[in-house]
Design an enzyme around this catalytic site. Sequence first.
Site, PDB file in Angstrom:
ATOM      1  N   HIS A 134       0.835  -1.200   0.000  1.00 48.65           N
ATOM      2  CA  HIS A 134       0.000   0.000   0.000  1.00 48.65           C
ATOM      3  C   HIS A 134       0.868   1.247   0.000  1.00 48.65           C
ATOM      4  O   HIS A 134       1.973   1.251   0.509  1.00 48.65           O
ATOM      5  CB  HIS A 134      -0.876   0.041   1.258  1.00 48.65           C
ATOM      6  CG  HIS A 134      -1.863  -1.069   1.340  1.00 48.65           C
ATOM      7  ND1 HIS A 134      -3.107  -0.996   0.789  1.00 48.65           N
ATOM      8  CD2 HIS A 134      -1.783  -2.293   1.905  1.00 48.65           C
ATOM      9  CE1 HIS A 134      -3.758  -2.114   1.022  1.00 48.65           C
ATOM     10  NE2 HIS A 134      -2.968  -2.925   1.691  1.00 48.65           N
ATOM     11  N   LYS A 166      15.200  -4.820   0.192  1.00 48.63           N
ATOM     12  CA  LYS A 166      16.019  -4.158  -0.827  1.00 48.63           C
ATOM     13  C   LYS A 166      16.558  -5.215  -1.787  1.00 48.63           C
ATOM     14  O   LYS A 166      16.579  -6.390  -1.465  1.00 48.63           O
ATOM     15  CB  LYS A 166      17.217  -3.444  -0.168  1.00 48.63           C
ATOM     16  CG  LYS A 166      16.857  -2.257   0.672  1.00 48.63           C
ATOM     17  CD  LYS A 166      18.096  -1.451   1.016  1.00 48.63           C
ATOM     18  CE  LYS A 166      19.037  -2.168   1.957  1.00 48.63           C
ATOM     19  NZ  LYS A 166      18.550  -2.204   3.350  1.00 48.63           N
TER      20      LYS A 166
END
Lengths: 161, 198
Positions: B120, B171
């Site tokens: 989101h 990441k």
Amino acid sequence: MARQVFGRCPPFTAARLTTNTLRLLGVRIGTASVFWGMPDLAGEGDVCSRLRIGTYCGFNVRTYFELANEITIGDHVAVGQDVMFLTRGYDSSNPAQRGGATISAPIEIGNGAWLGARVTVMPGVKIGPGSVIGASVVVSKDVPANMLVMGTRTISLAKWR
Amino acid sequence: MDRTEVKATGWQRIKVLFHEETFGFHPRLVALNTVVGFLPRHRAAHARARLFSLAGFRIGEGTRLAAAPKINGGDSLFSNLVIGEDCWIEVDCVFDLEERVTIGDRVTIGPGVMILTSTHELDIREHRAGVVQRFPVSIGDGAWLGARCTILPGVSVGTGAVVNPGSVVNKDVAPHTRVGGIPATQVEVLPGAEQTAR
């Protein structure tokens, strides 16, 4: 096969039947130890003979035993929900396939240990007697006796009774 | 942020409701899960992968699925999972297929691994989880994802990388490195990177 039958069974029902079925299948389970849900026994060959469990242990639902090597669990051990015992690692030296050749190492859980929910025990780990492992910890190193592991911190419980 | 409520009326509203109620329903996936449900866990791994490719997922030769991964996603669910050759995918994996998940060749995925593709936007304090965002995930050739690791949306795991068990990857992971922890950081550079670079 037993998994196919008991997998349909709701958790926290027929715990003694589940445990006795495991005993019949060849898992060495001490007296008064109980599985609240059918565990998942993975591995090749005779997996049941590689698992040994002491007396008065309690296993919550969805325990996962990867039995590429022996898993020995002492007496009075409590195991939370979704706990994973992994005995198979990979020799990641091949750059083309890091998860290629498998290596396996046994797991030992000492008497009176308590493993919280979602704990993952890695291959070759020994957890000392009286140790407590907090929820969702990945145990990749040996834990000495009477230790409390929470997150990344380890506290001694030796002075606590 | 200015939010104007969409006032749909009549037939339009019924159409929106119908889409909301059914976009996650894939009859072919239900049929596949029913058939695959008869196969015992940890067994028939080749056959399971074959059934998945018959249902429409792109899965390479020699890939094995130890159990059916839990799959959910929107309209293009079947084209959003691409798995290479000779992979080994363990039990209890979760693949969120809102966006493309690309898995290379010879990848090993441990038990309980979760690959997510939807998240989101950070929104106002009264409702932090805002508009749904989707990012693709890719796993390089020869990588190994340890047990119970979580791959967050938009991450690409490099060739020959190793993700330690239980870590959360937010990441990109460089090729031929080992990462671990929450969030995952580089633990070591693995040997063998030079051989494949040549």
